[in-house]
Design an enzyme around this catalytic site. Structure first.
Site, PDB file in Angstrom:
ATOM      1  CG  ASP A  95      82.168  60.467  78.524  1.00 10.72           C
ATOM      2  OD1 ASP A  95      81.892  59.488  78.995  1.00 10.72           O
ATOM      3  OD2 ASP A  95      81.609  61.432  78.584  1.00 10.72           O
ATOM      4  CG  ASP A  96      79.957  65.728  76.495  1.00  7.64           C
ATOM      5  OD1 ASP A  96      79.259  66.241  77.592  1.00  7.64           O
ATOM      6  OD2 ASP A  96      79.559  65.709  75.248  1.00  7.64           O
TER       7      ASP A  96
ATOM      8  CE  LYS B 129      78.853  58.287  80.093  1.00  8.59           C
ATOM      9  NZ  LYS B 129      80.165  58.410  81.008  1.00  8.59           N
TER      10      LYS B 129
ATOM     11  CG  ASP C 221      75.469  61.481  80.522  1.00  8.70           C
ATOM     12  OD1 ASP C 221      76.563  62.045  80.828  1.00  8.70           O
ATOM     13  OD2 ASP C 221      74.472  61.553  81.244  1.00  8.70           O
TER      14      ASP C 221
ATOM     15  N   GLY D  46      71.027  57.017  88.347  1.00  7.78           N
ATOM     16  CA  GLY D  46      70.148  55.904  89.272  1.00  7.78           C
ATOM     17  C   GLY D  46      68.728  56.559  89.895  1.00  7.78           C
TER      18      GLY D  46
ATOM     19  NE  ARG E 239      77.009  57.079  86.889  1.00 11.16           N
ATOM     20  CZ  ARG E 239      77.226  58.472  86.318  1.00 11.16           C
ATOM     21  NH1 ARG E 239      77.794  58.435  85.222  1.00 11.16           N
ATOM     22  NH2 ARG E 239      76.901  59.343  86.676  1.00 11.16           N
TER      23      ARG E 239
ATOM     24  CG  ASP F 191      79.234  62.005  87.506  1.00  7.96           C
ATOM     25  OD1 ASP F 191      77.846  62.395  87.543  1.00  7.96           O
ATOM     26  OD2 ASP F 191      79.694  61.995  86.414  1.00  7.96           O
TER      27      ASP F 191
HETATM   28  C1  GAL Z   1      78.245  63.533  83.229  1.00  6.97           C
HETATM   29  C2  GAL Z   1      78.534  61.969  83.468  1.00  6.97           C
HETATM   30  C3  GAL Z   1      79.932  61.847  83.252  1.00  6.97           C
HETATM   31  C4  GAL Z   1      80.321  62.331  81.826  1.00  6.97           C
HETATM   32  C5  GAL Z   1      79.990  63.723  81.674  1.00  6.97           C
HETATM   33  C6  GAL Z   1      80.384  64.191  80.283  1.00  6.97           C
HETATM   34  O1  GAL Z   1      76.701  63.645  83.163  1.00  6.97           O
HETATM   35  O2  GAL Z   1      78.029  61.435  84.551  1.00  6.97           O
HETATM   36  O3  GAL Z   1      80.329  60.179  83.319  1.00  6.97           O
HETATM   37  O4  GAL Z   1      79.916  61.345  80.745  1.00  6.97           O
HETATM   38  O5  GAL Z   1      78.466  63.802  81.964  1.00  6.97           O
HETATM   39  O6  GAL Z   1      79.874  65.540  80.116  1.00  6.97           O
END
Ligand code: GAL
Length: 428
Positions: A92-93, A169, A171, A210, A227, A231
């Site tokens: 992820d990030d 992913k 985002d 969403g 999604r 979160d």
């Molecule tokens: C949010 C996301 C999380 C995660 C995060 C990373 O926007 O909903 O699941 O990916 O960023 O910074």
């Protein structure tokens, strides 16, 4: 004279009013046109069943590195998770080299965190029968403040492909709550198009919150999952929304359970990453943690809802109960059924919530959920609740791993607080 002047004035005003109406109409038409982002429908033919795997965010946030990913891949092979279907290991990030706004430099990985690079990790995953995912976003920065892909979508898509990654992913950080549907469609399309144009197969998670009814159109812009809500927090049923934002397990269930019409093979409503096993120890998620029963119910619900199953806990330290929860192949079979249906609510009275999912072999998956704090006796009547007419109905309990026998009219079970009794019902 006055009269003549009046009539001329009247005519003038009428012409003025008509031209104003015409002008306003044109502007509305134009803005309506602006509001409809025209795109060719895309479909990468991937993710015919909901993606299953592990994602780094919920437990580790941006504190990720090569060693963690290698150990996670090795453990998932050893403890049976890969063979249960968990094949994606998703960064992820926080893998990125540069913080702050994207410059014209190519996106790059953090050399200290990942000394042998991303391609080394994807090759390692592939050798172990697994797949590697990566993360970016359409802004100048990502949600955690690393360089984003805005304006470099094709460059980044081709780079991810050159690293041989299998999942992205992408985002939007829930940043488009006020945006129009067309703006958000364009944001995701700018990445999905170059991804699909590249010969490398890369599953796309169009991560939004969403908003803008993303489930209506994400499949058409080439996404494989999206999604349905904000979160998730590490809570089963928190009275409100933590920080006025986070969804607990029941919030997410209620947000997405009516969206069953948008799920289909290759296109999945995503109820967010699993919180199973976090026990309030997440680096990133708020929440006090849940009980074993609640985590097992959460897993059961995500399975029957055909959500992607991306576990977010540290799989290197799983207790036996949590591993048993995550690798119940009979419950996972509800999730991975090739028909690709999402369970729908067939009864919701008081604290009793029953969901049912049609399976490709003609059987049904059923979740008998007790949302309350007291034990409930829950029954399902095949004709009244499911419209099923069959003189021979056999029932299997998927957590007891036990055939319960034949029940021609209905089935009843005692369900404790926050438990979900999971059934497979065969009509003979
Ligand atoms: C949010 C996301 C999380 C995660 C995060 C990373 O926007 O909903 O699941 O990916 O960023 O910074």
């Amino acid at each position: 004279m006055k009269f003549i002047t009046c009539s001329r004035t009247f005519k003038l005003l009428t012409v003025l009013a008509l031209s104003m109406t015409f002008l306003v109409g044109q502007v509305q038409l134009a803005s309506a046109k602006e509001n409809t982002f025209a795109f060719e429908k895309l479909n990468n033919g991937l993710a015919k069943t909901p993606p299953m795997g592990w994602s780094s965010w919920n437990q580790f946030g941006v504190e990720i590195n090569e060693q963690l990913i290698i150990e996670t891949i090795d453990v998932m092979v050893e403890n049976g998770m890969r063979d249960a279907g968990y094949i994606y290991v998703n960064l992820d990030d926080g893998w990125q080299q540069d913080k702050g706004k994207r410059t014209n430099k190519p996106l790059d990985y953090d050399k200290e965190k990942f000394p042998r690079g991303i391609k080394y990790l994807s090759e390692y995953a592939h050798k172990k029968g697994m797949k590697l995912g990566i993360y970016s976003g359409p802004g100048e920065t990502t949600c955690a403040g690393y360089a984003g892909s805005q304006g470099h979508e094709k460059q980044d898509a081709d780079m991810f492909a050159s690293w041989d990654v299998d999942h992205l992913k992408y985002d939007a950080c829930c940043s488009h709550e006020k945006s129009s549907k067309s703006e958000v469609q364009e944001v995701f399309y700018k990445m999905s198009k170059p991804l699909i144009d590249n010969p490398k197969d890369i599953v796309l998670h169009a991560c939004h919150c969403g908003w803008t009814d993303i489930w209506e159109w994400a499949g058409d812009i080439g996404a494989n999952h999206w999604r349905v809500g904000q979160d998730i927090s590490d809570d089963f049923d928190f009275p409100e929304n933590r920080e006025g934002y986070y969804f607990d397990v029941l919030d997410m269930l209620d947000r997405g359970e009516g969206l069953d019409g948008y799920n289909m093979p290759g296109q999945w409503n995503d109820f967010d990453m699993l919180i199973v096993g976090l026990n309030g120890k997440s680096k990133e998620l708020v929440g006090a943690g849940a009980s074993n029963i609640e985590y097992r119910t959460h897993f059961s619900l995500w399975s029957i809802l055909s959500s992607p199953l991306l576990t977010g806990t540290d799989v290197r330290n799983l207790d036996a109960y949590t591993l048993e929860t995550l690798t119940n192949k009979e419950v996972i079979a509800l999730n991975q059924d090739p028909l690709g249906k999402q369970a729908k609510t067939i009864k919701k009275v008081g604290n009793i919530h029953i969901l049912a999912k049609e399976m490709s072999d003609g059987s049904w998956g059923i979740a008998m959920l007790n949302r309350g704090s007291e034990t409930e006796v829950i029954s399902v009547n095949w004709i009244e609740d499911l419209g099923l007419k069959s003189d021979k109905v056999s029932v299997r309990d998927l957590w007891k791993h036990k055939d319960m026998g034949e029940f021609p009219k209905s089935y009843e079970a005692e369900v404790i607080s926050h438990q979900a009794v999971m059934l497979r019902v065969y009509l003979n």
